[in-house]
Motif scaffolding. Structure first.
Motif, mmCIF file in Angstrom:
data_model
loop_
_atom_site.group_PDB
_atom_site.id
_atom_site.type_symbol
_atom_site.label_atom_id
_atom_site.label_comp_id
_atom_site.label_asym_id
_atom_site.label_seq_id
_atom_site.Cartn_x
_atom_site.Cartn_y
_atom_site.Cartn_z
ATOM 1 N N VAL A 1 0.858 -1.184 0.000
ATOM 2 C CA VAL A 1 0.000 0.000 0.000
ATOM 3 C C VAL A 1 0.888 1.225 0.000
ATOM 4 C CG1 VAL A 1 -1.899 -1.137 1.188
ATOM 5 C CG2 VAL A 1 -0.171 0.039 2.532
ATOM 6 N N GLY A 2 0.447 2.263 -0.702
ATOM 7 C CA GLY A 2 1.238 3.484 -0.787
ATOM 8 C C GLY A 2 0.356 4.692 -0.968
ATOM 9 N N ALA A 3 0.958 5.794 -1.391
ATOM 10 C CA ALA A 3 0.237 7.047 -1.516
ATOM 11 C C ALA A 3 -0.533 7.154 -2.820
ATOM 12 C CB ALA A 3 1.212 8.219 -1.403
ATOM 13 N N SER A 4 -0.205 6.338 -3.813
ATOM 14 C CA SER A 4 -0.890 6.419 -5.103
ATOM 15 C C SER A 4 -1.882 5.287 -5.312
ATOM 16 C CB SER A 4 0.128 6.410 -6.244
ATOM 17 O OG SER A 4 0.854 5.179 -6.253
ATOM 18 N N VAL B 1 6.912 4.162 -2.107
ATOM 19 C CA VAL B 1 8.022 3.273 -2.446
ATOM 20 C C VAL B 1 7.667 1.835 -2.108
ATOM 21 C CG1 VAL B 1 10.380 2.618 -1.795
ATOM 22 C CG2 VAL B 1 9.828 5.004 -2.290
ATOM 23 N N GLN B 2 7.914 0.957 -3.061
ATOM 24 C CA GLN B 2 7.700 -0.477 -2.869
ATOM 25 C C GLN B 2 9.058 -1.152 -2.716
ATOM 26 O OE1 GLN B 2 5.866 -2.437 -6.175
ATOM 27 N NE2 GLN B 2 5.147 -4.179 -4.964
ATOM 28 N N THR B 3 9.211 -1.968 -1.650
ATOM 29 C CA THR B 3 10.480 -2.615 -1.348
ATOM 30 C C THR B 3 10.386 -4.112 -1.597
ATOM 31 O OG1 THR B 3 11.016 -0.971 0.332
ATOM 32 C CG2 THR B 3 12.174 -3.073 0.458
ATOM 33 N N ARG C 1 6.719 3.874 -7.076
ATOM 34 C CA ARG C 1 5.698 3.373 -7.978
ATOM 35 C C ARG C 1 5.169 4.452 -8.908
ATOM 36 N NH1 ARG C 1 -0.046 2.795 -7.953
ATOM 37 N NH2 ARG C 1 -0.614 1.230 -9.494
ATOM 38 N N SER C 2 5.037 5.682 -8.453
ATOM 39 C CA SER C 2 4.452 6.732 -9.276
ATOM 40 C C SER C 2 5.283 7.035 -10.508
ATOM 41 C CB SER C 2 4.276 8.011 -8.451
ATOM 42 O OG SER C 2 3.482 7.765 -7.315
ATOM 43 N N GLY D 1 9.522 3.204 3.528
ATOM 44 C CA GLY D 1 9.859 4.208 2.532
ATOM 45 C C GLY D 1 11.219 3.939 1.923
ATOM 46 N N TRP D 2 12.067 4.970 1.956
ATOM 47 C CA TRP D 2 13.410 4.844 1.395
ATOM 48 C C TRP D 2 14.396 4.221 2.375
ATOM 49 C CZ3 TRP D 2 13.663 5.291 -3.575
ATOM 50 C CH2 TRP D 2 12.885 6.212 -4.270
ATOM 51 N N SER D 3 13.978 3.925 3.603
ATOM 52 C CA SER D 3 14.905 3.496 4.654
ATOM 53 C C SER D 3 14.795 2.004 4.920
ATOM 54 C CB SER D 3 14.638 4.267 5.952
ATOM 55 O OG SER D 3 14.669 5.669 5.729
#
Length: 732
Positions: free
Chosen positions: A48-51, A88-90, A102-103, A123-125
């Motif tokens: 799940v993410g922001a988009s 961000v998908q990890t 993803r965007s 996220g990025w971490s």
């Protein structure tokens, strides 16, 4: 009233507005719908993410993508901008970790040192733990390298307990650690690697949720920006904590539902303690989102089940928006009925064998569905079928929201049952016969033709009462419309109308039939007669006094037209005779193989109350076809307006007017001085007006006396004038 077994269950009925594929030379369906399983499909969330989000339905293994509608995806700014990590998908957790925005599709790679173990990603971490149990925050550098930020601030002797929680934030990550056997939880600031403890002594059975403003752990809540040394406050909330969104703790428990009150998503303010329901029927899956929100799957039934995105609002509250509709699962339709602009689908929409019921879908004047399905009967057994009968199950829609069906008792004798106005009761009337079938019926009256003995009964099901036998006679051609029973007269071609209330003959009509009709049907001013399967057959127009020749063969009469099925070509043929001349067209080509036992109320149905027709497709859906025939003026067929004692709130006056087609109505009550004391309004249930008055005026007062009522009904299809009826009732 009889009581049906089986507990209350969620209702269902999603509408599919994509027209079914029309057969050659047949009408194009105006819409299709289907009987849906009332239990919604399970939704399993992946990323799940922001988009948007990934999901799988039921037992499906493949994840699918869904974008949030109307959302502008976050632009890519790289690992140096933590905020863009909400999209961000990890993937991967050993050696290298791949991060994909993803965007934009931009990727980055984090290399995990050989002596580090992957613990979590947000996220990025990426959070890792080295051989000495120290924690590190890793991120991709601008030149393709990996930056390593050691975590600082853990107390001396702190030992991470392998509990790492991501939540509504890409800037923070929760870590549970133990010192001298006491467990505590804190947050790592992923921007600078600093760690701060917020709640100590959290024990076992841990529940940890947080965002960039709050941390809630095991019933203790504390602001993230509170001063060092601040003690967390106790917060009480129903069910399980799911996410912190804004200043609200969201809680629910889809795994434990003991009553409808448990099927809610609740918001508890971490500032004031106030609670409110965010979503009812929230018994699906939940997932906290990295942008500080929550995905919640909720809805009253499998036909009305959605993924909602819950986000904070500017005033510190939360709002929920539907972002995805969960497709329902189709159930098998075992019988069809249409009456008064309602489609009734009979079948089992549950997971329990034998739980058949009627589910209603409202239709507009063209036949298009205008809402989701609602269960309208108790769970009943399938109607009995005669051997070789191509018109089974035996169902008859009565035009007042109810339908009739047959029930066979342990003695082999049948009873006529009527249901449709409630999900837990039905009315019944024994017939004393077996191997019979339901003829026609409207409103309170149902015609039953017994097999053994071959008797004909008119079962009467008045408002709010069990059934009784209004008439018992030898079996023969007969039809009911309103309170009139139509049967062959004593001369060739004549048909006699018998008033079931007045208990006398009230009209004789010479149809011009060259025989004593072997079949009669009645709708409004139309009388269908037949001299047998080989014909001839016709429709007598009582309004114009003329006979219209129509094709022979088993047919179903409607308002201005009739429908018959050619079992050889599988055509559903509609004959329009409203102009005085019969013209026939192919309304549909039915599947070669019957979806069920076939026939009227099986694989097709027609609305006698100013409506259209429906049939089962090869895919098991229900296609709806507009009849395209002008309807007759709105008329009263029968009424039950006797005054009620009182009336009172507990025992109101509940008149019923059975009309010929759907309407929108107003009931005006006027006192002896001519003053209007009450106006009641509503929409008919199918073609019947059901009103209720407790004797009180609009201002809440009441006065004994005689009141004049005036019912004004406006035809819902807009065809013909309004209908005005008047009478009196009393208040004691």
């Amino acid at each position: 009233m009889g009581i049906a077994l089986g507990g209350a269950m969620a209702l269902s009925g999603a509408v599919l507005t994509v027209p079914a594929e029309a057969a050659p030379n047949a009408d194009t369906p105006v819409a299709t719908t289907q009987l849906n399983k009332i239990n919604p499909v399970d939704v399993r969330y992946g990323w799940v993410g922001a988009s948007g989000f990934q999901y799988a339905l039921g037992n499906a293994g493949n994840l699918q993508w869904a974008d949030f509608p109307g959302v502008t995806p976050p632009a890519h700014a790289g690992p140096e901008d933590l905020a863009t990590g909400t999209d961000v998908q990890t993937t991967g957790n050993t050696g290298t970790v791949t991060q994909k925005h993803r965007s934009t599709g931009t990727t980055a790679t984090v290399t995990i040192p050989a002596d580090h173990r992957f613990r979590a990603a947000s996220g990025w971490s990426v959070l890792t733990q080295d051989a000495a149990d120290a924690l590190h925050v890793l991120r991709a550098g601008p030149d393709g390298t990996t930056t390593d930020l050691p975590v600082t601030g853990l107390p001396p002797g702190a030992q991470p307990t392998n509990t790492y929680v991501t939540g509504g934030s890409v800037r923070r990550l929760a870590v549970v650690y133990a010192v001298d056997g006491v467990s505590s939880v804190g947050l790592v600031d992923l921007a600078d690697g600093t760690f701060r403890t917020y709640v100590t002594g959290i024990g076992t059975g841990r529940s940890i949720t947080f965002n960039d403003s709050w941390l809630v752990a095991n019933g203790k809540a504390i602001r993230v920006d509170s001063a060092p040394g601040t003690e967390p406050a106790t917060v009480t909330f129903p069910a399980k904590p799911l996410a912190v969104v804004g200043d609200q703790l969201l809680s629910g428990d889809p795994d434990f539902v003991s009553s409808p009150d448990d099927e809610v998503l609740t918001a508890t303010s971490l500032v004031t303690g106030a609670r409110r329901v965010v979503l009812a029927d929230a018994d699906g899956a939940f997932r906290a989102t990295p942008d500080g929100g929550l995905l919640a799957t909720a809805g009253p039934s499998g036909s009305d089940f959605h993924v909602h995105r819950v986000l904070p609002t500017a005033d510190g509250n939360v709002s929920a928006q539907q972002v995805f509709t969960v497709p329902p699962t189709r159930a098998t339709v075992d019988g069809l009925m249409i009456a008064g602009g309602e489609l009734l689908m009979f079948g089992n929409a549950t997971v329990n064998a034998g739980w058949d019921a009627a589910y209603a879908v409202p239709l507009d004047p063209t036949g298009r569905p205008t809402g989701t399905q609602v269960r309208r009967s108790p769970y009943v057994g399938s109607s009995p079928c005669l051997g070789g009968d191509a018109a089974c199950p035996q169902l008859e829609a009565l035009g007042d929201g109810r339908f009739a069906y047959l029930y066979t008792g342990t003695d082999g004798k049948e009873s006529v049952h009527v249901a449709g106005l409630g999900t837990d009761t039905y009315s019944a009337e024994p017939t004393g016969s077996s191997a019979g079938r339901i003829g026609t019926g409207t409103g309170r009256y149902v015609l039953y033709n017994g097999g053994t003995p071959a008797t004909q009964k008119i079962a009467d099901f008045p408002r709010g009462a069990d059934g009784e036998t209004a008439l018992d006679r030898p079996r023969g051609a007969a039809a009911i419309w309103g309170q009139r029973l139509w049967t062959p007269g004593t001369t060739q071609g004549s048909v006699v109308a018998y008033d079931l209330k007045a208990e006398r003959n009230v009209a004789t009509v010479n149809t011009g039939a060259p025989c004593t009709p072997s079949e009669i049907q009645a709708v409004n001013t139309w009388l269908y007669w037949s001299c047998g399967s080989a014909g001839p057959a016709g429709v007598y127009d009582r309004a114009a006094g003329r006979n219209i020749t129509v094709p022979a063969g088993p047919s179903r009469l409607a308002d201005g037209y009739l429908v018959r099925e050619n079992r050889t070509t599988h055509e559903l043929l509609l004959t329009d005779f409203h102009t005085g001349t019969a013209t026939t067209r192919t309304a549909a080509v039915l599947p070669t193989a019957d979806e069920n036992t076939g026939g009227n109320t099986g694989r097709w149905a027609v609305d006698r109350f100013g409506g259209n027709l429906a049939y089962l497709t090869a895919q098991g859906q229900v296609a709806l076809v507009t009849a395209g025939v002008p309807t007759s003026p709105l008329a009263q067929m029968e009424a039950q307006t006797d005054a009620a004692a009182g009336p009172t709130t507990q025992d109101p006056w509940q008149p019923v007017w059975q009309l010929s087609k759907p309407s929108t109505w107003t009931l005006t009550l006027t006192n002896a001085s001519g003053n209007v004391v009450r106006n009641l309004t509503g929409d008919s249930k199918a073609a019947a007006v059901h009103a209720s008055w407790d004797g009180r005026w609009g201002d809440g007062n009441r006065a004994a006396g005689t009141y004049t009522w005036r019912l004004t009904a406006e035809p819902r299809d807009g065809q013909g004038p309004d209908l005005a009826l008047t009478g009196t009732t009393t208040v004691n």
